[in-house]
Design a protein around this motif. Structure first.
Motif, mmCIF file in Angstrom:
data_model
loop_
_atom_site.group_PDB
_atom_site.id
_atom_site.type_symbol
_atom_site.label_atom_id
_atom_site.label_comp_id
_atom_site.label_asym_id
_atom_site.label_seq_id
_atom_site.Cartn_x
_atom_site.Cartn_y
_atom_site.Cartn_z
ATOM 1 N N LEU A 8 0.873 -1.170 0.000
ATOM 2 C CA LEU A 8 0.000 0.000 0.000
ATOM 3 C C LEU A 8 0.908 1.216 0.000
ATOM 4 O O LEU A 8 2.043 1.142 0.494
ATOM 5 N N ALA A 9 0.428 2.324 -0.498
ATOM 6 C CA ALA A 9 1.231 3.550 -0.503
ATOM 7 C C ALA A 9 1.216 4.179 0.891
ATOM 8 O O ALA A 9 0.652 5.252 1.111
ATOM 9 N N THR A 10 1.827 3.484 1.838
ATOM 10 C CA THR A 10 1.929 3.928 3.236
ATOM 11 C C THR A 10 3.347 3.637 3.721
ATOM 12 O O THR A 10 4.108 2.934 3.050
ATOM 13 N N ALA A 11 3.663 4.119 4.902
ATOM 14 C CA ALA A 11 4.972 3.816 5.492
ATOM 15 C C ALA A 11 5.121 2.315 5.712
ATOM 16 O O ALA A 11 6.192 1.741 5.504
ATOM 17 N N GLU A 12 4.028 1.660 6.104
ATOM 18 C CA GLU A 12 4.067 0.214 6.319
ATOM 19 C C GLU A 12 4.275 -0.532 5.000
ATOM 20 O O GLU A 12 5.003 -1.520 4.950
ATOM 21 N N GLY A 13 3.650 -0.045 3.939
ATOM 22 C CA GLY A 13 3.843 -0.647 2.625
ATOM 23 C C GLY A 13 5.267 -0.503 2.142
ATOM 24 O O GLY A 13 5.847 -1.442 1.578
ATOM 25 N N ALA A 14 5.849 0.668 2.373
ATOM 26 C CA ALA A 14 7.246 0.893 1.987
ATOM 27 C C ALA A 14 8.184 -0.019 2.770
ATOM 28 O O ALA A 14 9.134 -0.573 2.214
ATOM 29 N N ALA A 15 7.903 -0.203 4.065
ATOM 30 C CA ALA A 15 8.733 -1.090 4.891
ATOM 31 C C ALA A 15 8.638 -2.525 4.393
ATOM 32 O O ALA A 15 9.648 -3.246 4.331
ATOM 33 N N ALA A 16 7.428 -2.956 4.015
ATOM 34 C CA ALA A 16 7.246 -4.318 3.498
ATOM 35 C C ALA A 16 7.996 -4.496 2.185
ATOM 36 O O ALA A 16 8.677 -5.510 1.973
ATOM 37 N N LEU A 17 7.906 -3.516 1.297
ATOM 38 C CA LEU A 17 8.603 -3.610 0.014
ATOM 39 C C LEU A 17 10.115 -3.647 0.214
ATOM 40 O O LEU A 17 10.815 -4.456 -0.405
ATOM 41 N N ASP A 18 10.636 -2.798 1.104
ATOM 42 C CA ASP A 18 12.074 -2.793 1.391
ATOM 43 C C ASP A 18 12.539 -4.146 1.933
ATOM 44 O O ASP A 18 13.569 -4.672 1.508
ATOM 45 N N ALA A 19 11.778 -4.689 2.876
ATOM 46 C CA ALA A 19 12.147 -5.984 3.460
ATOM 47 C C ALA A 19 12.088 -7.094 2.415
ATOM 48 O O ALA A 19 12.958 -7.965 2.370
ATOM 49 N N ALA A 20 11.076 -7.045 1.560
ATOM 50 C CA ALA A 20 10.945 -8.058 0.506
ATOM 51 C C ALA A 20 12.098 -7.956 -0.489
ATOM 52 O O ALA A 20 12.629 -8.980 -0.937
ATOM 53 N N MET A 21 12.504 -6.740 -0.815
ATOM 54 C CA MET A 21 13.632 -6.554 -1.730
ATOM 55 C C MET A 21 14.915 -7.099 -1.113
ATOM 56 O O MET A 21 15.710 -7.750 -1.800
ATOM 57 N N THR A 22 15.111 -6.858 0.169
ATOM 58 C CA THR A 22 16.291 -7.377 0.866
ATOM 59 C C THR A 22 16.298 -8.899 0.838
ATOM 60 O O THR A 22 17.320 -9.531 0.538
#
Length: 127
Positions: A8-22
């Protein structure tokens, strides 16, 4: 292998995307990103979110597929179904803080994913 992430376009969504990329980099895995539209969100905002996710993943050089979650469908079911269909090794979700009363009244997609998914789940909070 594949990692499924809810965005989602939220801080939580960004954190999930970053973790998934890692995790995708560490595991040499491909990402399936499910982008959902927030209630009341304009279609243009959703399109900007989709473009943002593609840009970030292109810059990272990761293999990926971006899917738009249909409005009215259950996001938890969509994530679990995508993980099962792709034989994913991991689901990544972002968590937001809720009061106990809010959790009781509203329910929780995150809780359903954590309890119902047969795939391991990585739940992350935003900074």
């Amino acid at each position: 292998m594949t990692i499924v992430v809810g965005y989602l376009a939220t801080a939580e969504g960004a954190a999930a995307l970053d973790a998934a990329m890692t995790e995708a980099t560490r595991r040499s895995s491909r990402l399936i990103v499910l982008v959902s539209q927030r209630r009341g969100e304009d279609t243009a905002v959703l399109e900007a979110s989709l473009e943002h996710v593609r840009t970030v993943l292109d810059e990272a050089g990761l293999g990926y597929e971006v899917r738009q979650v249909e409005r009215g469908r259950d996001v938890a079911d969509d994530l679990i179904d995508a993980a099962e269909a792709s034989d994913a090794e991991l689901i990544v979700i972002g968590l937001r803080r809720r009061s106990p009363v809010g959790e009781l009244i509203l329910g929780s997609n995150a809780q359903r994913i954590l309890l119902d998914a047969t795939t391991p789940v990585l739940a992350v909070k935003s900074a």
